[in-house]
Design an enzyme around this catalytic site. Sequence first.
Site, short mmCIF file in Angstrom:
data_model
loop_
_atom_site.label_atom_id
_atom_site.label_comp_id
_atom_site.label_asym_id
_atom_site.label_seq_id
_atom_site.Cartn_x
_atom_site.Cartn_y
_atom_site.Cartn_z
CG ASP A 208 80.04 -26.13 28.23
OD1 ASP A 208 79.70 -25.69 27.12
OD2 ASP A 208 79.40 -25.89 29.28
CE LYS B 52 75.24 -19.86 26.30
NZ LYS B 52 74.36 -19.02 27.09
CD1 TRP C 144 77.91 -21.30 32.61
CD2 TRP C 144 76.29 -22.82 32.90
NE1 TRP C 144 76.69 -20.65 32.55
CE2 TRP C 144 75.69 -21.55 32.72
CE3 TRP C 144 75.47 -23.92 33.10
CZ2 TRP C 144 74.30 -21.37 32.75
CZ3 TRP C 144 74.08 -23.74 33.13
CH2 TRP C 144 73.52 -22.48 32.95
N1 PLP Z 1 77.36 -24.29 29.41
C1 PLP Z 1 77.56 -22.97 29.31
C2 PLP Z 1 78.95 -22.46 29.17
C3 PLP Z 1 76.47 -22.09 29.34
O1 PLP Z 1 76.66 -20.77 29.23
C4 PLP Z 1 75.17 -22.61 29.47
C5 PLP Z 1 73.99 -21.72 29.48
O2 PLP Z 1 74.06 -20.53 29.45
C6 PLP Z 1 75.02 -24.00 29.59
C7 PLP Z 1 76.12 -24.81 29.54
C8 PLP Z 1 73.66 -24.60 29.75
O3 PLP Z 1 73.00 -24.54 28.55
P1 PLP Z 1 71.45 -24.89 28.39
O4 PLP Z 1 70.69 -23.79 29.04
O5 PLP Z 1 71.30 -24.96 26.90
O6 PLP Z 1 71.23 -26.20 29.04
#
Ligand code: PLP
Length: 368
Positions: A175, A199, A106
């Site tokens: 994040d 989550k 991520w």
């Molecule tokens: N950041 C983290 C830590 C994630 O686990 C995720 C998705 O699982 C995201 C960002 C991306 O999120 P989204 O699918 O809502 O764009």
Amino acid sequence: MEHKQTINFGAGPAKLPPSVLLQAQNELLNYSGTGISVLEMSHRSSDFNKIINKTESLLRELLNIPDNYKVLFLQGGGSGQFSSVPLNLIGLKEDRCADYLVTGTWSAKAAKEAEKYGKVNVVHPKLDSYTKIPDPSSWTLNPSASYVYYCSNETVHGVEYNFTPETNGVVLVSDMSSNFLSRPVDVSKFGLIFAGAQKNVGCAGVTVVIVREDLLGHALKECPIVLDYKVQAEMNSLYNTPPCFSIYIMSLVLEWIKNNGGSAAMEMLNKQKSSMIYDIINASNGFYVCPVDTACRSRMNVPFRVGKKEGDEALEKEFLDGASKRGMISLKGHRSVGGIRASLYNAVTLEDTKALADYMKEFLKDHQ
Ligand code: PLP
């Protein structure tokens, strides 16, 4: 074997507290005597205003958010923020550069997206595998960076920071999508925190952004208006139609967290749950293998292989089939890493975790 209930260990969208689902069900057709559903409600109505304001005040209370921070409820998910963060913040300083810590899928995606808008400096030596957090003594932070970015819990690889990076005064961005409200956090150390709700705090559709006021108003001129934090902050996240129902669900989850002791109580439970699984892995003599350094093993997502270090695929399939017969679902590791991943977000109970722990012990006994 017959199972009485399904236990969802999915990485997200993930399990919600049953009481939240029941309340949403009860209120679905007639929200609080309005005669309509939240799904049908105008985002400009006083009823929805109460919902969004309540969601914000619960968040402020649970995280002790200082007054000089804005709370936004946005669309576009965590991935949307990979773009919004640089579009809004990389212009904070003339050089238009940002420091990124890349410790998993991520943060790697976020760094790649930021490269579209400025210079990205990965502050540590490149990692061969995402199983550790490089020691801060090996980081080269750029004092002229507009911000330092990290992902506090890498959902795919199960790598979680148990400390807040020190940035020598440079704005810190995190994040927290997959460990938001799973433990207390000192918001005042951050310029910006974001988290997709699906989550730990609700369902898909809404992403929380907590941003310090002095960082608003620096967006690049090409920043799309819906992504501009200043515009959204001035309009109480109502520049355009927000994800109303997802915000409502978040308010119910936040109330549930509050009624269950807040972030400190969540942290205690999450420690207990994750230890239960890691203890079995550690005591299994290499039958279960978690590749992540012990210092940064995630309390939220526990990845492990079965049978041997690189995983015995036949055994892993058998493990997953057996789990599914016992009602335990979504334990398959992310497609990019394989193996098993147990996600233990706030709504996963001690009993749920114990069911998995008992199964892991039984499976180990049967295969030794
Ligand atoms: N950041 C983290 C830590 C994630 O686990 C995720 C998705 O699982 C995201 C960002 C991306 O999120 P989204 O699918 O809502 O764009």
